[in-house]
Design a protein around this motif. Sequence first.
Motif, PDB file in Angstrom:
ATOM      1  N   THR A 150       0.864  -1.186   0.000  1.00  0.00           N
ATOM      2  CA  THR A 150       0.000   0.000   0.000  1.00  0.00           C
ATOM      3  C   THR A 150       0.895   1.229   0.000  1.00  0.00           C
ATOM      4  OG1 THR A 150      -1.779  -1.100   1.216  1.00  0.00           O
ATOM      5  CG2 THR A 150      -1.752   1.301   1.250  1.00  0.00           C
ATOM      6  N   TYR A 151       0.675   2.111  -0.954  1.00  0.00           N
ATOM      7  CA  TYR A 151       1.414   3.377  -0.981  1.00  0.00           C
ATOM      8  C   TYR A 151       0.671   4.396  -0.128  1.00  0.00           C
ATOM      9  CZ  TYR A 151       2.938   7.971  -2.587  1.00  0.00           C
ATOM     10  OH  TYR A 151       3.383   9.264  -2.628  1.00  0.00           O
ATOM     11  N   VAL A 152       1.396   5.017   0.789  1.00  0.00           N
ATOM     12  CA  VAL A 152       0.810   6.034   1.651  1.00  0.00           C
ATOM     13  C   VAL A 152       1.629   7.312   1.543  1.00  0.00           C
ATOM     14  CG1 VAL A 152       0.153   6.673   4.010  1.00  0.00           C
ATOM     15  CG2 VAL A 152      -0.011   4.282   3.282  1.00  0.00           C
ATOM     16  N   ASN A 153       0.979   8.404   1.200  1.00  0.00           N
ATOM     17  CA  ASN A 153       1.607   9.716   1.320  1.00  0.00           C
ATOM     18  C   ASN A 153       1.056  10.345   2.591  1.00  0.00           C
ATOM     19  OD1 ASN A 153       2.135  12.659   1.008  1.00  0.00           O
ATOM     20  ND2 ASN A 153       3.014  11.970  -0.928  1.00  0.00           N
ATOM     21  N   VAL A 154       1.940  10.680   3.512  1.00  0.00           N
ATOM     22  CA  VAL A 154       1.500  11.107   4.845  1.00  0.00           C
ATOM     23  C   VAL A 154       1.187  12.600   4.936  1.00  0.00           C
ATOM     24  CG1 VAL A 154       2.474   9.219   6.179  1.00  0.00           C
ATOM     25  CG2 VAL A 154       3.934  11.144   5.539  1.00  0.00           C
ATOM     26  N   GLY A 155       1.064  13.290   3.794  1.00  0.00           N
ATOM     27  CA  GLY A 155       0.597  14.667   3.825  1.00  0.00           C
ATOM     28  C   GLY A 155       1.596  15.612   4.467  1.00  0.00           C
ATOM     29  N   SER A 156       1.099  16.633   5.166  1.00  0.00           N
ATOM     30  CA  SER A 156       2.010  17.643   5.715  1.00  0.00           C
ATOM     31  C   SER A 156       1.487  18.220   7.019  1.00  0.00           C
ATOM     32  CB  SER A 156       2.201  18.780   4.703  1.00  0.00           C
ATOM     33  OG  SER A 156       1.135  19.711   4.783  1.00  0.00           O
ATOM     34  N   TRP A 157       2.423  18.923   7.685  1.00  0.00           N
ATOM     35  CA  TRP A 157       2.124  19.721   8.877  1.00  0.00           C
ATOM     36  C   TRP A 157       2.624  21.148   8.651  1.00  0.00           C
ATOM     37  CZ3 TRP A 157      -0.027  18.013  13.653  1.00  0.00           C
ATOM     38  CH2 TRP A 157      -0.395  16.659  13.663  1.00  0.00           C
ATOM     39  N   ALA A 158       2.566  21.602   7.421  1.00  0.00           N
ATOM     40  CA  ALA A 158       2.984  22.961   7.067  1.00  0.00           C
ATOM     41  C   ALA A 158       1.744  23.790   6.778  1.00  0.00           C
ATOM     42  CB  ALA A 158       3.902  22.937   5.851  1.00  0.00           C
ATOM     43  N   GLU A 159       1.564  24.857   7.531  1.00  0.00           N
ATOM     44  CA  GLU A 159       0.330  25.638   7.398  1.00  0.00           C
ATOM     45  C   GLU A 159       0.620  27.114   7.642  1.00  0.00           C
ATOM     46  OE1 GLU A 159      -3.584  24.105   8.923  1.00  0.00           O
ATOM     47  OE2 GLU A 159      -3.201  25.626  10.454  1.00  0.00           O
ATOM     48  N   ASP A 160       0.323  27.940   6.650  1.00  0.00           N
ATOM     49  CA  ASP A 160       0.445  29.390   6.787  1.00  0.00           C
ATOM     50  C   ASP A 160      -0.906  29.991   7.146  1.00  0.00           C
ATOM     51  OD1 ASP A 160       3.078  29.174   6.046  1.00  0.00           O
ATOM     52  OD2 ASP A 160       2.718  29.684   3.945  1.00  0.00           O
ATOM     53  N   VAL A 161      -0.871  31.204   7.642  1.00  0.00           N
ATOM     54  CA  VAL A 161      -2.106  31.942   7.900  1.00  0.00           C
ATOM     55  C   VAL A 161      -2.128  33.145   6.986  1.00  0.00           C
ATOM     56  CG1 VAL A 161      -2.356  31.167  10.270  1.00  0.00           C
ATOM     57  CG2 VAL A 161      -1.029  33.208   9.804  1.00  0.00           C
ATOM     58  N   ALA A 162      -3.321  33.558   6.600  1.00  0.00           N
ATOM     59  CA  ALA A 162      -3.479  34.671   5.670  1.00  0.00           C
ATOM     60  C   ALA A 162      -3.178  35.991   6.347  1.00  0.00           C
ATOM     61  CB  ALA A 162      -4.894  34.684   5.113  1.00  0.00           C
ATOM     62  N   ASP A 163      -2.489  36.876   5.610  1.00  0.00           N
ATOM     63  CA  ASP A 163      -2.334  38.248   6.078  1.00  0.00           C
ATOM     64  C   ASP A 163      -3.645  38.991   5.890  1.00  0.00           C
ATOM     65  OD1 ASP A 163       0.366  37.909   6.675  1.00  0.00           O
ATOM     66  OD2 ASP A 163       0.947  38.326   4.594  1.00  0.00           O
ATOM     67  N   ASP A 164      -3.846  40.004   6.712  1.00  0.00           N
ATOM     68  CA  ASP A 164      -5.083  40.782   6.606  1.00  0.00           C
ATOM     69  C   ASP A 164      -5.211  41.458   5.249  1.00  0.00           C
ATOM     70  OD1 ASP A 164      -5.708  40.050   9.188  1.00  0.00           O
ATOM     71  OD2 ASP A 164      -4.847  41.867  10.080  1.00  0.00           O
ATOM     72  N   ASP A 165      -4.062  41.788   4.639  1.00  0.00           N
ATOM     73  CA  ASP A 165      -4.114  42.509   3.356  1.00  0.00           C
ATOM     74  C   ASP A 165      -3.789  41.594   2.180  1.00  0.00           C
ATOM     75  OD1 ASP A 165      -1.511  42.045   4.006  1.00  0.00           O
ATOM     76  OD2 ASP A 165      -0.771  44.033   3.412  1.00  0.00           O
ATOM     77  N   ASP A 166      -3.864  40.289   2.396  1.00  0.00           N
ATOM     78  CA  ASP A 166      -3.537  39.338   1.334  1.00  0.00           C
ATOM     79  C   ASP A 166      -4.798  38.980   0.557  1.00  0.00           C
ATOM     80  OD1 ASP A 166      -2.366  37.522  -0.281  1.00  0.00           O
ATOM     81  OD2 ASP A 166      -2.118  35.969   1.252  1.00  0.00           O
ATOM     82  N   ASP A 167      -5.055  39.701  -0.516  1.00  0.00           N
ATOM     83  CA  ASP A 167      -6.229  39.403  -1.334  1.00  0.00           C
ATOM     84  C   ASP A 167      -5.795  39.070  -2.748  1.00  0.00           C
ATOM     85  OD1 ASP A 167      -6.450  42.829  -1.043  1.00  0.00           O
ATOM     86  OD2 ASP A 167      -6.084  41.904  -3.001  1.00  0.00           O
ATOM     87  N   SER A 168      -6.657  38.403  -3.453  1.00  0.00           N
ATOM     88  CA  SER A 168      -6.315  37.913  -4.784  1.00  0.00           C
ATOM     89  C   SER A 168      -6.172  39.017  -5.803  1.00  0.00           C
ATOM     90  CB  SER A 168      -7.375  36.912  -5.255  1.00  0.00           C
ATOM     91  OG  SER A 168      -8.640  37.531  -5.311  1.00  0.00           O
ATOM     92  N   ALA A 169      -6.584  40.217  -5.476  1.00  0.00           N
ATOM     93  CA  ALA A 169      -6.497  41.291  -6.456  1.00  0.00           C
ATOM     94  C   ALA A 169      -5.140  41.958  -6.464  1.00  0.00           C
ATOM     95  CB  ALA A 169      -7.575  42.334  -6.164  1.00  0.00           C
ATOM     96  N   GLY A 170      -4.503  42.059  -5.266  1.00  0.00           N
ATOM     97  CA  GLY A 170      -3.285  42.843  -5.230  1.00  0.00           C
ATOM     98  C   GLY A 170      -2.039  42.095  -4.861  1.00  0.00           C
ATOM     99  N   HIS A 171      -2.132  40.935  -4.282  1.00  0.00           N
ATOM    100  CA  HIS A 171      -0.956  40.226  -3.818  1.00  0.00           C
ATOM    101  C   HIS A 171      -0.249  39.543  -4.979  1.00  0.00           C
ATOM    102  CE1 HIS A 171       1.512  37.224  -1.713  1.00  0.00           C
ATOM    103  NE2 HIS A 171       1.479  38.084  -0.719  1.00  0.00           N
ATOM    104  N   PRO A 172       1.101  39.581  -5.002  1.00  0.00           N
ATOM    105  CA  PRO A 172       1.809  38.928  -6.091  1.00  0.00           C
ATOM    106  C   PRO A 172       1.505  37.452  -6.224  1.00  0.00           C
ATOM    107  CG  PRO A 172       3.301  40.366  -4.873  1.00  0.00           C
ATOM    108  CD  PRO A 172       1.999  40.343  -4.118  1.00  0.00           C
ATOM    109  N   GLY A 173       1.019  36.825  -5.161  1.00  0.00           N
ATOM    110  CA  GLY A 173       0.681  35.417  -5.251  1.00  0.00           C
ATOM    111  C   GLY A 173      -0.726  35.169  -5.740  1.00  0.00           C
ATOM    112  N   ALA A 174      -1.441  36.201  -6.134  1.00  0.00           N
ATOM    113  CA  ALA A 174      -2.823  36.028  -6.571  1.00  0.00           C
ATOM    114  C   ALA A 174      -2.902  35.056  -7.731  1.00  0.00           C
ATOM    115  CB  ALA A 174      -3.393  37.374  -6.998  1.00  0.00           C
ATOM    116  N   GLY A 175      -3.922  34.245  -7.695  1.00  0.00           N
ATOM    117  CA  GLY A 175      -4.088  33.250  -8.736  1.00  0.00           C
ATOM    118  C   GLY A 175      -3.561  31.898  -8.343  1.00  0.00           C
TER     119      GLY A 175
END
Length: 494
Positions: free
Chosen positions: A424-449
Amino acid sequence: MVSATPALEESLIVFSDVHLGSDIHDGAARRARRSAEVDRDLIRLLEHYRAQPPSADRWRIVIAGDFIDFIGMTVTPRPSDLVETSLTDEEQQHGLGSACDHARLKLRRVATRHADVFAALGRFVAAGNALTIVHGNHDIEFHWDAVKDDFRAALFELARMERRDLDRDVFQSRIEFNPWFFYRDGVAYIEHGHQYDPFCATDHIMAPLSPADPRRVARAFCETLLRFVVRPTGMKDHGHEHVGIAYYLRLGARLGISGGASLGVRFARAVAEMFRLRRAHFSETAAILRAEHDERVAKLAEATRVGVERLRALLSLQAPPLGKSIRGILAGVLLDRLALALAATIACIVLAVYSAFHGHALWGLAGVLVTWSLLNRWLSRQRTVDPGANMVERAAHLARLFPAAFVVMGHTHVPLAVPAGDATYVNVGSWAEDVADDDDDSAGHPGAGVPGPYRAARTHLVIHVRADGTHAQFCAWEDSGPRVLPAPAAARES
C-alpha cells in the motif's frame, strides 16, 4: 541507517513535511506566518503517543523529510553571529546559503522560534522512544554532521530541563538520520519522495554537494527559483503546479511596468544561475563527487546487506534533476513555450505583411496557428510539475525491490493511500500551514491566482508489527485526538 532487525521491537509513527522555519524571513516586506495551531497540534500528537504505550518495546517516530525548512527561510547574519564561510554575492542578497556553518545558524534560529516543538520531541525521546529523520529536499543540510550534532544537542538540552538525570549519550543514540531511506524488512519502506520530482531532485543522494562549490549543498531547480524569484517577490511557495504561462504573464502585467520589469530581471538572473550550476556538472569536481557517491552507496550496501545491485536499481528509478539539461531549464521556466509563442507571432506578422501585398496568405496563417497549438500542447504535456502520479507509479517498483507492507512518502503535502503492487502506498501529507495576512487578497498580492493559505492535513501513519502481521492506521489529528481514516487499516502478514 537501514535496519531490517532492530535490537528492540518498535511501533512506528510516520509523518512528514513540517517545514519548521518557513516563516523566518529577515528583512522581507511580506512575511509568511506559520499557523500557531499547527505547532500546537503537533505538540499534542507527540504528547499523546508518548503517554500511550505501543504494542512493541518502544515507539519510533520516522519523519519522512522536510522537518526543517532550511531552503525556505531567509536568514541574514547578525553582528554577533560567527560565520566562517564568506557569503557569496547571491547570499548577501538572498540570505545565508547551505554551507555547514550557515545551516547551523539557521537551525539555531529555528530551535528558538519553535522551541515548544523541539521540547516536545525531546520529551518523546527522553521517555525511551527513538527518532529517525529522513532527509528531504528542504532539509538536505542535515548532510552536515555538525548540523546533526546540533539538532541532537538542542533536543537533549530541552529534555534535560525536565529530567536532570538524563544520560546524554543514551539519549542521543536514539536519534538517527537517514540521508536516503528508512527500511524495515516486510514492514515499511520510507523516503521523502523528492528524488522522483525533477524540479527538486539532487544528482547524488549520498553525496549531495554542489560541484560549483563543495562547501555548499547542491541547489536544486526549485531552490533557485525560491531564492531568486518566489521569496523576494512574496509569491506563494505552493500551488504553481496548477497554473500555466498565462498566469505569470498576467502577474507581470498586474505589477505594472516597474514591477513587471523587476520580476523579469529576477527570472533572468535565476535562469543565468541555473546555467552556471549546469556547467559545474561537467567539471572535475563533479566527477569526484560522483565517485564519492558511488563509494558511499557501496558502503551502505555492505553495512546493511541490502546489496549494491538493489541500491543501483533504486537509483535508476529516480528522476534526473531538471537543471542538468538545457531543455529541462528552458521547460522548467516556460521559456520554450514563450519562444514558441514569439516565433508564431513573428511568422503571423510576416504572413500578414506578405498578404497585404500579394494575398493568398490565409492558409499559411492557419497553418502557423495550428502548428503553434499542437506544439504548445505537446510542450505542456512534457512539463510535469506535480510529481504525485510519478511517486505512486514508483511505489510499486519500490515494493518489489524492498518487500514491505507499506511504501511511505511525503513531499507532495497531499495525503493519499492507494494500492501499489503487493503493498500500500501512503503519502503522509504535511504539517505545514500558513495563515493569511489581513491585506492578502487575490487582487493585489503577487501570489494572486495561486491557491492561498490552506489547512495542513495533519495526517500520520501508525504501524504496529504483531504476531498476525503488520497493522496500520492512517490518522488525521483533530482536537479530540487521532481520527482513523478509511485506509489503510487491513492487516498484512509480515
